[in-house]
Design a protein around this motif. Structure first.
Motif, PDB file in Angstrom:
ATOM      1  N   GLU A  87       0.841  -1.189   0.000  1.00  0.00           N
ATOM      2  CA  GLU A  87       0.000   0.000   0.000  1.00  0.00           C
ATOM      3  C   GLU A  87       0.875   1.239   0.000  1.00  0.00           C
ATOM      4  O   GLU A  87       1.954   1.256   0.600  1.00  0.00           O
ATOM      5  N   TYR A  88       0.378   2.299  -0.677  1.00  0.00           N
ATOM      6  CA  TYR A  88       1.070   3.581  -0.720  1.00  0.00           C
ATOM      7  C   TYR A  88       0.057   4.648  -0.334  1.00  0.00           C
ATOM      8  O   TYR A  88      -1.034   4.702  -0.890  1.00  0.00           O
ATOM      9  N   GLU A  89       0.417   5.476   0.628  1.00  0.00           N
ATOM     10  CA  GLU A  89      -0.504   6.497   1.120  1.00  0.00           C
ATOM     11  C   GLU A  89       0.117   7.881   1.019  1.00  0.00           C
ATOM     12  O   GLU A  89       1.299   8.061   1.318  1.00  0.00           O
ATOM     13  N   LEU A  90      -0.713   8.830   0.619  1.00  0.00           N
ATOM     14  CA  LEU A  90      -0.335  10.240   0.612  1.00  0.00           C
ATOM     15  C   LEU A  90      -1.153  10.972   1.673  1.00  0.00           C
ATOM     16  O   LEU A  90      -2.377  10.829   1.723  1.00  0.00           O
ATOM     17  N   ILE A  91      -0.468  11.744   2.521  1.00  0.00           N
ATOM     18  CA  ILE A  91      -1.128  12.612   3.488  1.00  0.00           C
ATOM     19  C   ILE A  91      -0.469  13.977   3.325  1.00  0.00           C
ATOM     20  O   ILE A  91       0.634  14.194   3.828  1.00  0.00           O
ATOM     21  N   ASP A  92      -1.131  14.865   2.561  1.00  0.00           N
ATOM     22  CA  ASP A  92      -0.501  16.128   2.181  1.00  0.00           C
ATOM     23  C   ASP A  92       0.828  15.821   1.482  1.00  0.00           C
ATOM     24  O   ASP A  92       0.848  15.159   0.475  1.00  0.00           O
ATOM     25  N   ASP A  93       1.958  16.284   2.051  1.00  0.00           N
ATOM     26  CA  ASP A  93       3.244  16.005   1.431  1.00  0.00           C
ATOM     27  C   ASP A  93       4.011  14.911   2.186  1.00  0.00           C
ATOM     28  O   ASP A  93       5.238  14.909   2.241  1.00  0.00           O
ATOM     29  N   ASN A  94       3.253  13.978   2.775  1.00  0.00           N
ATOM     30  CA  ASN A  94       3.848  12.834   3.464  1.00  0.00           C
ATOM     31  C   ASN A  94       3.510  11.555   2.692  1.00  0.00           C
ATOM     32  O   ASN A  94       2.421  11.438   2.122  1.00  0.00           O
ATOM     33  N   VAL A  95       4.431  10.614   2.685  1.00  0.00           N
ATOM     34  CA  VAL A  95       4.245   9.341   1.978  1.00  0.00           C
ATOM     35  C   VAL A  95       4.524   8.196   2.936  1.00  0.00           C
ATOM     36  O   VAL A  95       5.503   8.226   3.692  1.00  0.00           O
ATOM     37  N   ILE A  96       3.662   7.176   2.898  1.00  0.00           N
ATOM     38  CA  ILE A  96       3.870   5.959   3.683  1.00  0.00           C
ATOM     39  C   ILE A  96       3.778   4.757   2.755  1.00  0.00           C
ATOM     40  O   ILE A  96       2.810   4.604   2.010  1.00  0.00           O
ATOM     41  N   ILE A  97       4.785   3.911   2.805  1.00  0.00           N
ATOM     42  CA  ILE A  97       4.799   2.647   2.061  1.00  0.00           C
ATOM     43  C   ILE A  97       4.680   1.525   3.082  1.00  0.00           C
ATOM     44  O   ILE A  97       5.412   1.490   4.074  1.00  0.00           O
ATOM     45  N   SER A  98       3.747   0.598   2.850  1.00  0.00           N
ATOM     46  CA  SER A  98       3.569  -0.500   3.791  1.00  0.00           C
ATOM     47  C   SER A  98       3.217  -1.782   3.055  1.00  0.00           C
ATOM     48  O   SER A  98       2.846  -1.768   1.877  1.00  0.00           O
ATOM     49  N   TYR A  99       3.347  -2.902   3.767  1.00  0.00           N
ATOM     50  CA  TYR A  99       2.970  -4.205   3.217  1.00  0.00           C
ATOM     51  C   TYR A  99       2.620  -5.138   4.369  1.00  0.00           C
ATOM     52  O   TYR A  99       2.907  -4.830   5.538  1.00  0.00           O
ATOM     53  N   SER A 100       2.008  -6.254   4.049  1.00  0.00           N
ATOM     54  CA  SER A 100       1.554  -7.192   5.075  1.00  0.00           C
ATOM     55  C   SER A 100       2.428  -8.436   5.085  1.00  0.00           C
ATOM     56  O   SER A 100       2.863  -8.916   4.039  1.00  0.00           O
ATOM     57  N   LEU A 101       2.658  -8.951   6.285  1.00  0.00           N
ATOM     58  CA  LEU A 101       3.506 -10.130   6.431  1.00  0.00           C
ATOM     59  C   LEU A 101       3.133 -10.833   7.729  1.00  0.00           C
ATOM     60  O   LEU A 101       2.785 -10.182   8.718  1.00  0.00           O
ATOM     61  N   LYS A 102       3.213 -12.160   7.709  1.00  0.00           N
ATOM     62  CA  LYS A 102       3.033 -12.920   8.943  1.00  0.00           C
ATOM     63  C   LYS A 102       4.412 -13.338   9.406  1.00  0.00           C
ATOM     64  O   LYS A 102       5.136 -14.031   8.697  1.00  0.00           O
ATOM     65  N   LEU A 103       4.796 -12.885  10.588  1.00  0.00           N
ATOM     66  CA  LEU A 103       6.152 -13.165  11.042  1.00  0.00           C
ATOM     67  C   LEU A 103       6.181 -13.451  12.533  1.00  0.00           C
ATOM     68  O   LEU A 103       5.221 -13.208  13.261  1.00  0.00           O
ATOM     69  N   ASN A 104       7.331 -13.994  12.952  1.00  0.00           N
ATOM     70  CA  ASN A 104       7.587 -14.249  14.359  1.00  0.00           C
ATOM     71  C   ASN A 104       8.237 -13.006  14.950  1.00  0.00           C
ATOM     72  O   ASN A 104       9.384 -12.685  14.651  1.00  0.00           O
TER      73      ASN A 104
END
Length: 326
Positions: free
Chosen positions: A45-62
């Motif tokens: 996923e990629y998100e824009l909040i004004d001039d802020n950017v967040i890159i994220s993804y999902s994972l199952k981990l220990n």
């Protein structure tokens, strides 16, 4: 705070945003991110909040695998790049980023922050070589004798190996098995990339070949972005290390390439602290932030994670004769 906006077309959306100087490098990441969507899909996923950017993804981990204690497997939304490199997955104002993370449902883990977040902790440091040298010999001359001696000791093994640059299309199963050998020895790998990553991503590849048997014994993958050379991935067999002094020779080759390209710095990544510090890298702290939308679980996380915070390498190595180098 402005509403978060999910981006469907990363390239077009980011081109439409006027980022400040602190966002340098984000456009160079687009080909990497688009490739990973194809070969390593993990609900990016990629998100824009004004001039802020967040890159994220999902994972199952220990969550506790790096402490070698009981497993605590959970589905996590990771704020970071969906590939095991030391760069962060956000750009902008830390307080805005933290607010957005806290509004998300479930368990979220921010990796490799450049600055500490309120309630955050240290994760694995990364190691950066600041290139101040016009030639490799100038670099050697700048070293104090014990560290220069160690590099020369490794270079003596160069008569056993040939190092050659090769094309992505020539990355084969032999190279990939060397990469898998590294991942099998890693204490806490987040993901294992398919072979298509190495054949598709535009980067510099160097292989180390035994001169007698013509066998590939190691490789490194490097990428230059904005005058910084990144050591992305590599591979070698543990049993080959002593005979060829192969890991040290891999590090030395990366320095040689960086000096030849006249980059400003080389990003050597995380782990193997001692070896990287002894060739002249500096430790750069990286930070972790974990939050759960369930206040009870978040209470336990806030009290547990400080005990798992990364402890920096304790020894100070004075590698260079002088702190300032021409």
């Amino acid at each position: 705070m402005s509403k978060s906006k999910l981006i469907s077309n990363l390239n077009d959306q980011l081109k439409a945003v006027s980022f400040s100087k602190s966002f340098e490098g984000i456009n160079e990441l687009i080909p990497l991110l688009e490739l990973l969507e194809t070969i390593n899909p993990c609900n990016q996923e990629y998100e824009l909040i004004d001039d802020n950017v967040i890159i994220s993804y999902s994972l199952k981990l220990n969550l506790l695998n790096f402490k070698n204690i009981f497993p605590l497997r959970a589905k996590v939304q990771i704020i970071g790049l969906p590939v095991s490199v030391c760069e962060k997955g956000y750009w902008g104002h830390a307080n805005v980023i933290q607010d957005v993370i806290q509004q998300k449902k479930g368990l979220k883990v921010l990796l490799n922050g450049d600055t500490p977040f309120k309630g955050g902790w240290k994760t694995l440091s990364t190691f950066v070589f600041e290139n101040k040298y016009s030639t490799f010999n100038k670099y050697l001359e700048a070293l104090r004798s014990p560290y220069r001696r160690r590099i020369n000791q490794a270079l003596k093994h160069r008569d056993k190996i040939e190092i050659r640059k090769f094309e992505n299309k020539d990355f084969n199963k032999k190279h990939y098995r060397l990469y898998l050998s590294i991942m099998e020895r890693a204490e806490n790998p987040l993901e294992i990339l398919p072979m298509e990553f190495f054949t598709s991503y535009e980067a510099d590849l160097y292989e180390f070949v035994d001169v007698k048997g013509n066998d590939v014994i190691a490789f490194v993958q490097l990428k230059e972005i904005n005058s910084k050379l990144y050591f992305f991935f590599g591979g070698f067999r543990k049993e080959d290390n002593e005979y060829y002094d192969i890991y040290y020779n891999m590090l030395i080759k990366i320095i040689e390439v960086g000096i030849e390209k006249q980059v400003e710095s080389i990003e050597f990544g995380q782990t193997a602290e001692e070896s990287k510090l002894k060739i002249g890298c500096k430790e750069k702290y990286k930070y972790l932030y974990i939050h759960h939308s369930n206040p009870v679980l978040n209470f336990f996380i806030e009290h547990l994670v400080p005990f798992l915070s990364y402890k920096s390498y304790p020894v100070k190595h004075h590698v260079f004769k002088h702190s300032n180098v021409d």
